[in-house]
Design a protein around this motif. Sequence first.
Motif, PDB file in Angstrom:
ATOM      1  N   LEU A 140      77.162  15.140  30.574  1.00 25.09           N
ATOM      2  CA  LEU A 140      76.918  14.227  29.473  1.00 25.09           C
ATOM      3  C   LEU A 140      75.417  13.987  29.403  1.00 25.09           C
ATOM      4  O   LEU A 140      74.789  13.714  30.431  1.00 25.09           O
ATOM      5  N   ILE A 146      73.123  11.366  27.886  1.00 24.87           N
ATOM      6  CA  ILE A 146      73.187  10.028  27.314  1.00 24.87           C
ATOM      7  C   ILE A 146      71.769   9.581  27.019  1.00 24.87           C
ATOM      8  O   ILE A 146      70.985   9.327  27.946  1.00 24.87           O
ATOM      9  N   ALA A 191      80.124  14.651  35.134  1.00 25.90           N
ATOM     10  CA  ALA A 191      81.454  14.038  35.077  1.00 25.90           C
ATOM     11  C   ALA A 191      82.491  15.136  35.264  1.00 25.90           C
ATOM     12  O   ALA A 191      82.171  16.324  35.210  1.00 25.90           O
ATOM     13  N   GLU A 220      82.969  -1.026  26.492  1.00 27.42           N
ATOM     14  CA  GLU A 220      82.974   0.427  26.340  1.00 27.42           C
ATOM     15  C   GLU A 220      82.118   0.838  25.150  1.00 27.42           C
ATOM     16  O   GLU A 220      81.875   0.037  24.244  1.00 27.42           O
ATOM     17  N   ASP A 277      85.035   5.526  33.506  1.00 27.07           N
ATOM     18  CA  ASP A 277      86.083   6.372  32.934  1.00 27.07           C
ATOM     19  C   ASP A 277      85.700   6.858  31.536  1.00 27.07           C
ATOM     20  O   ASP A 277      85.109   6.115  30.740  1.00 27.07           O
ATOM     21  N   LEU A 278      86.096   8.070  31.246  1.00 25.83           N
ATOM     22  CA  LEU A 278      86.057   8.645  29.907  1.00 25.83           C
ATOM     23  C   LEU A 278      87.509   8.663  29.442  1.00 25.83           C
ATOM     24  O   LEU A 278      88.391   9.129  30.176  1.00 25.83           O
ATOM     25  N   LEU A 329      83.880   5.457  26.512  1.00 23.61           N
ATOM     26  CA  LEU A 329      83.182   5.550  27.797  1.00 23.61           C
ATOM     27  C   LEU A 329      83.046   4.128  28.318  1.00 23.61           C
ATOM     28  O   LEU A 329      82.311   3.315  27.735  1.00 23.61           O
ATOM     29  N   TYR A 375      81.874   1.128  30.520  1.00 32.09           N
ATOM     30  CA  TYR A 375      80.807   0.670  31.416  1.00 32.09           C
ATOM     31  C   TYR A 375      81.205  -0.612  32.145  1.00 32.09           C
ATOM     32  O   TYR A 375      80.485  -1.073  33.028  1.00 32.09           O
ATOM     33  N   ARG A 411      86.078  11.121  34.602  1.00 27.17           N
ATOM     34  CA  ARG A 411      85.267  10.074  35.233  1.00 27.17           C
ATOM     35  C   ARG A 411      83.873  10.592  35.498  1.00 27.17           C
ATOM     36  O   ARG A 411      83.681  11.766  35.809  1.00 27.17           O
ATOM     37  N   LEU A 412      82.894   9.700  35.412  1.00 30.44           N
ATOM     38  CA  LEU A 412      81.534  10.037  35.816  1.00 30.44           C
ATOM     39  C   LEU A 412      81.519  10.329  37.312  1.00 30.44           C
ATOM     40  O   LEU A 412      82.218   9.670  38.086  1.00 30.44           O
ATOM     41  N   LEU A 460      75.676   3.914  30.327  1.00 34.34           N
ATOM     42  CA  LEU A 460      76.653   3.855  29.246  1.00 34.34           C
ATOM     43  C   LEU A 460      76.510   2.610  28.371  1.00 34.34           C
ATOM     44  O   LEU A 460      76.763   2.657  27.173  1.00 34.34           O
ATOM     45  N   ILE A 467      78.212  16.031  24.995  1.00 34.59           N
ATOM     46  CA  ILE A 467      79.101  16.426  26.062  1.00 34.59           C
ATOM     47  C   ILE A 467      79.218  17.947  26.024  1.00 34.59           C
ATOM     48  O   ILE A 467      79.467  18.524  24.961  1.00 34.59           O
TER      49      ILE A 467
END
Length: 116
Positions: free
Chosen positions: A5, A7, A14, A42, A66-67, A78, A80, A94-95, A104, A112
Amino acid sequence: MNIRLTIDGHQVEATLNGSATARDLAELLPIALEMEDFHETERIAYPPRELDTSGAPAASNPKAGDLAYYAPWGNLALFYRDGDHSPNLVILGRLADPADIDLLAGAERIRIEAAS
């Protein structure tokens, strides 16, 4: 499947799980998405199409890092922060490093892609 990812210019690793929904997301990669905040828990974005949720559990308890995919709205999420028990939420992966979770919270744009 290992994914990367990006960001807001920062690369994080991940892993996607083996669910049908995660495999369907993998077919869309690489993908770039504009993110928005949801409930200060999130960041969400909308992939170009709905994902396959066959065999998905009825509900999930998301954790920070978690994604996930929220089927009723068709959005990726996503997390946070830890989220509430949520019907129709499918955890996709998951990261890899919990230290990356803080990235996040303010994510505006995410890319991605499959990691080698």
